[in-house]
Design an enzyme around this catalytic site. Sequence first.
Site, PDB file in Angstrom:
ATOM      1  N   THR A 188       4.898  -2.190   6.583  1.00 38.70           N
ATOM      2  CA  THR A 188       5.639  -2.028   5.326  1.00 38.70           C
ATOM      3  C   THR A 188       6.697  -0.933   5.492  1.00 38.70           C
ATOM      4  O   THR A 188       6.527  -0.044   6.327  1.00 38.70           O
ATOM      5  CB  THR A 188       4.633  -1.609   4.229  1.00 38.70           C
ATOM      6  OG1 THR A 188       3.828  -2.730   3.935  1.00 38.70           O
ATOM      7  CG2 THR A 188       5.298  -1.100   2.969  1.00 38.70           C
ATOM      8  N   ILE A 242      -1.385  -9.673  -4.625  1.00 41.78           N
ATOM      9  CA  ILE A 242      -0.359  -8.624  -4.752  1.00 41.78           C
ATOM     10  C   ILE A 242      -0.970  -7.333  -4.229  1.00 41.78           C
ATOM     11  O   ILE A 242      -2.086  -6.975  -4.614  1.00 41.78           O
ATOM     12  CB  ILE A 242       0.056  -8.414  -6.235  1.00 41.78           C
ATOM     13  CG1 ILE A 242       0.446  -9.729  -6.927  1.00 41.78           C
ATOM     14  CG2 ILE A 242       1.157  -7.369  -6.354  1.00 41.78           C
ATOM     15  CD1 ILE A 242       1.766 -10.319  -6.543  1.00 41.78           C
ATOM     16  N   GLY A 243      -0.224  -6.621  -3.395  1.00 46.47           N
ATOM     17  CA  GLY A 243      -0.739  -5.366  -2.832  1.00 46.47           C
ATOM     18  C   GLY A 243      -0.335  -4.157  -3.662  1.00 46.47           C
ATOM     19  O   GLY A 243       0.033  -4.278  -4.838  1.00 46.47           O
ATOM     20  N   ASP A 244      -0.389  -2.997  -3.040  1.00 44.32           N
ATOM     21  CA  ASP A 244      -0.068  -1.751  -3.743  1.00 44.32           C
ATOM     22  C   ASP A 244       1.435  -1.483  -3.803  1.00 44.32           C
ATOM     23  O   ASP A 244       1.895  -0.727  -4.661  1.00 44.32           O
ATOM     24  CB  ASP A 244      -0.729  -0.563  -3.035  1.00 44.32           C
ATOM     25  CG  ASP A 244      -0.231  -0.435  -1.594  1.00 44.32           C
ATOM     26  OD1 ASP A 244      -0.186  -1.465  -0.886  1.00 44.32           O
ATOM     27  OD2 ASP A 244       0.138   0.682  -1.177  1.00 44.32           O
ATOM     28  N   THR A 301       1.796   3.243   2.670  1.00 42.58           N
ATOM     29  CA  THR A 301       1.608   2.058   3.505  1.00 42.58           C
ATOM     30  C   THR A 301       0.164   2.035   3.990  1.00 42.58           C
ATOM     31  O   THR A 301      -0.390   3.075   4.336  1.00 42.58           O
ATOM     32  CB  THR A 301       2.564   2.020   4.716  1.00 42.58           C
ATOM     33  OG1 THR A 301       2.253   0.846   5.479  1.00 42.58           O
ATOM     34  CG2 THR A 301       2.461   3.247   5.596  1.00 42.58           C
ATOM     35  N   GLY A 302      -0.436   0.846   3.970  1.00 45.72           N
ATOM     36  CA  GLY A 302      -1.828   0.758   4.398  1.00 45.72           C
ATOM     37  C   GLY A 302      -2.521  -0.397   3.714  1.00 45.72           C
ATOM     38  O   GLY A 302      -1.864  -1.294   3.176  1.00 45.72           O
ATOM     39  N   HIS A 303      -3.840  -0.357   3.730  1.00 44.74           N
ATOM     40  CA  HIS A 303      -4.634  -1.434   3.146  1.00 44.74           C
ATOM     41  C   HIS A 303      -4.536  -1.327   1.617  1.00 44.74           C
ATOM     42  O   HIS A 303      -5.228  -0.527   0.984  1.00 44.74           O
ATOM     43  CB  HIS A 303      -6.083  -1.304   3.641  1.00 44.74           C
ATOM     44  CG  HIS A 303      -6.885  -2.513   3.412  1.00 44.74           C
ATOM     45  ND1 HIS A 303      -7.968  -2.844   4.174  1.00 44.74           N
ATOM     46  CD2 HIS A 303      -6.768  -3.509   2.494  1.00 44.74           C
ATOM     47  CE1 HIS A 303      -8.487  -3.980   3.743  1.00 44.74           C
ATOM     48  NE2 HIS A 303      -7.778  -4.392   2.724  1.00 44.74           N
ATOM     49  N   GLY A 304      -3.658  -2.150   1.058  1.00 48.32           N
ATOM     50  CA  GLY A 304      -3.239  -2.007  -0.332  1.00 48.32           C
ATOM     51  C   GLY A 304      -4.340  -1.950  -1.371  1.00 48.32           C
ATOM     52  O   GLY A 304      -4.214  -1.227  -2.371  1.00 48.32           O
TER      53      GLY A 304
HETATM   54  N1  ASP Z   1       0.291  -1.754   1.636  1.00 49.24           N
HETATM   55  C1  ASP Z   1       0.719  -3.089   1.976  1.00 49.24           C
HETATM   56  C2  ASP Z   1      -0.128  -4.073   1.219  1.00 49.24           C
HETATM   57  O1  ASP Z   1      -1.307  -3.890   1.127  1.00 49.24           O
HETATM   58  C3  ASP Z   1       0.632  -3.371   3.412  1.00 49.24           C
HETATM   59  C4  ASP Z   1       1.321  -2.385   4.294  1.00 49.24           C
HETATM   60  O2  ASP Z   1       1.454  -1.219   3.950  1.00 49.24           O
HETATM   61  O3  ASP Z   1       1.777  -2.767   5.351  1.00 49.24           O
HETATM   62  O4  ASP Z   1       0.403  -5.055   0.786  1.00 49.24           O
END
Ligand code: ASP
Length: 352
Positions: free
Chosen positions: A216, A245-247, A267-270
């Site tokens: 991201t 939908i993510g974060d 950025t990360g596991h939303g």
């Molecule tokens: N945070 C994003 C999501 O979960 C993924 C990412 O950061 O790459 O959609």
Amino acid sequence: MKLIRLLIIIFSFYIMACHSNSQEKPDAEQKTTAEAKEPGPITLVIHGGAGTIKKENMTPERELAYREKLQQALNTGYAVLENGGTSLDAVTETIQILEESPLFNAGRGAVFTSDGKNELDASIMNGATGEAGAVAGVTTLKSPILAARTVMEKSPHVMMAREGAEAFAKEQGLEIVDPSYFYDENRHNQLQKLKENQEKDGTAYLDHHPDYKFGTVGCVALDAQGNIAAGTSTGGMTNKKWGRIGDSPVIGAGTYADNNTCGVSSTGHGEYFIRYVVAYDIAALMKYKGLSLEEAAKEVVMQKLVEKGGTGGVVALDRQGNVAMPFNTAGMFRGYIKEKDKPMVFIYKDEN
Ligand code: ASP
């Protein structure tokens, strides 16, 4: 008679003294306003995703390509700020550079959903006014970050999704592309690989996989007027279910900005970033607990998220131009710029 004349003279002096005092006041006021308008420090910080990013898995050419693109993005944003542009413009233009690069999971090069599509999310926030805009699950908007900004500036809403967001963007004259514009072969292979893993060992997302990185993109900027803006743009997570939908488009989770505290892009596991309201939590720790930017960002990313098993990182900055870039994964594409032609770019954990 003499006494009356004397009184008149004293009175006239008194009036003159009052008059000159009252003239000094606006001068003094003008001085403070002038001082307040003195341009402050300008700073810009970006990320291009966190995850299992290790030197041994990277070719020198690929590493160079990432570093150059991150530098280009930082220089672009800095030029906007240096020419007196707003933090909002700097964030939008910087993210657009990264959206257009297939190296990152945003715009072109976005990851694939489980049914082989690219569904994009983005958000932006103005720390001076508290206004925000976001789009979620869009498939035909060339620049999701620009679409998010248009929602903020041209609609009465904060978040718009899917066909509705697309119809609105089209109405506003934004560039529409065929969904195939976002296709990238490497990303498509990642989906196939993940699907095979899923059959073998039930791995649903690649974040448990050694090759995985999120990708991201995000940016936070401080302009010469002291205004902070933050934005984030993504394709989400490989193999996400239709409609997930993510974060990244969620204000307070993926993006947050407030001139009085800080600006943050995640950025990360939303799913974890939404549950623990990561971006806002960092600002709240500064506001209510008096923590510094560095302390607040570390507490959320390196303690709270780690305890819960949430992988990822953030980039953040405060009004003084301090920068924080903590992450709890092996690496995070990241960088900042405080001086012209001096973009600082990092990828791995042990680089500073
Ligand atoms: N945070 C994003 C999501 O979960 C993924 C990412 O950061 O790459 O959609």
